[in-house]
Design a protein around this motif. Structure first.
Motif, PDB file in Angstrom:
ATOM      1  N   ARG A 172      -2.169   6.449  -4.722  1.00 14.28           N
ATOM      2  CA  ARG A 172      -1.533   5.519  -3.867  1.00 14.28           C
ATOM      3  C   ARG A 172      -1.208   4.674  -2.793  1.00 14.28           C
ATOM      4  O   ARG A 172      -0.800   3.893  -1.955  1.00 14.28           O
ATOM      5  CB  ARG A 172      -0.953   4.716  -5.022  1.00 14.28           C
ATOM      6  N   TYR A 208      -7.144   3.201  -4.489  1.00  9.64           N
ATOM      7  CA  TYR A 208      -5.964   2.241  -5.675  1.00  9.64           C
ATOM      8  C   TYR A 208      -4.860   2.312  -4.969  1.00  9.64           C
ATOM      9  O   TYR A 208      -4.260   1.063  -4.677  1.00  9.64           O
ATOM     10  CB  TYR A 208      -5.024   4.275  -6.292  1.00  9.64           C
ATOM     11  N   ARG A 248      -1.857  -3.721  -9.270  1.00  7.21           N
ATOM     12  CA  ARG A 248      -2.660  -2.252  -9.612  1.00  7.21           C
ATOM     13  C   ARG A 248      -3.207  -1.703 -10.719  1.00  7.21           C
ATOM     14  O   ARG A 248      -3.239  -2.876 -11.824  1.00  7.21           O
ATOM     15  CB  ARG A 248      -0.730  -1.985 -10.314  1.00  7.21           C
TER      16      ARG A 248
END
Length: 307
Positions: free
Chosen positions: A202, A209, A218
């Motif tokens: 992330r 992501y 998300r």
């Protein structure tokens, strides 16, 4: 002479999931064992079956019990599978579980679970078939734990394995938020699926992501939806399906109802094909695209056909 060991090896070529089957003794003590001999039997009425060896210590308990539960383990629950396949005492003291319908024990965190009333026990060679009528069930967006040829397998697509192929990949996602599909709008007004060079982490803006988080989104990816190559591109495309939560920070993210996706604005033919198929399968049941994209056509494997 029939070679039972070789027969077992042959049967092991068929991949299965891994379950923990549970019930209670008359005094309420929970009992359970690991099994991969689990299958659906009927939709109307809803029925499943599981097999227990006659040599199993808990066979008598399950044959006499009025019901049983089946938890399909997710891919991170190998230790639970090993625990319930062992002869260790106090197994339930070492796992998280709860009481489901009819007070039947259900293992927490599985990919799915079923609480069943026992219809009957059927003698079948060195096993007993427990036929159950489903009283209650549930499922979660988790990858199931698999078993094949005497070892565990992971049905999730491995990013490292794909990278080892020595080719470029692009990871994309068909994401829903409030029953709307999220698409990205480019400067010329065309729409595309969100994507990145990798799935994670992330913290990387070039990953799927990380890219989504730049918009305040998300993602929760549920399952693999497509894997294919475009003959005109060196990259392999991997597409997941899932959901997104969080605020949308940016005007170039467009949410579209499933029944009103503007396909004419989706420039990529393969993406148009996937989105159209997604809308149909959203109602009829999902399959997995596998093959080569050619003029927007992606070959599919239907889940129901291989179940």
């Amino acid at each position: 002479m029939f070679d039972s060991r070789d027969f077992r090896r042959a049967l092991g070529a068929f991949p299965t999931g891994v379950t923990v089957v549970t019930t209670r003794e008359p005094d309420g003590t929970p009992r359970g064992f690991t099994a991969n001999s689990f299958t659906s039997v009927s939709l109307e009425p809803p029925m499943v079956l599981v097999c227990i060896a006659k040599a199993a210590a808990s066979r008598g308990v399950f044959e006499a019990a009025e019901g049983f539960a089946v938890t399909i383990l997710k891919n991170t629950q190998k230790p639970i599978s090993a625990l319930f396949a062992s002869k260790d005492a106090d197994k339930f003291a070492r796992v998280a579980w709860r009481s489901g319908a009819a007070g039947l024990p259900v293992i927490e965190g599985g990919a799915a679970w079923f609480s069943c009333a026992r219809e009957r026990a059927i003698d079948a060679g060195d096993h007993v078939i427990l036929l159950g009528r489903v009283l209650d069930y549930g499922h979660a967006p988790e990858e199931p734990l698999g078993y094949c040829r005497g070892t565990y397998v992971d049905f999730a697509l491995s990013q490292s394995a794909v990278s080892a192929l020595g080719r470029e990949i692009r990871v994309e996602a068909i994401l829903e938020r409030d029953d709307r599909v999220l698409l990205l709008r480019s400067l010329d007004g065309c729409l595309a699926l969100p994507g990145g060079a990798t799935l994670g982490p992330r913290s990387s803006p070039t990953s799927l992501y990380g890219f989504l988080e730049t918009f305040g989104l998300r993602a929760q990816l549920d399952f693999l939806f497509a894997v294919f190559e475009n003959p005109d591109m060196a990259a392999m495309r991997i597409v997941y399906r899932g959901t997104a939560s969080g605020g949308i920070a940016g005007a170039n993210v467009e949410p579209h109802p499933l029944t009103a996706i503007p396909f004419e604005r989706v420039a990529d033919p393969a993406s148009r094909s996937m989105l159209a198929r997604y809308v149909r399968e959203r109602t009829d049941g999902f399959g997995v695209y596998v093959g080569t994209a050619s003029e927007g056509v992606v070959h599919t494997i239907d889940e129901e056909a291989i179940a």
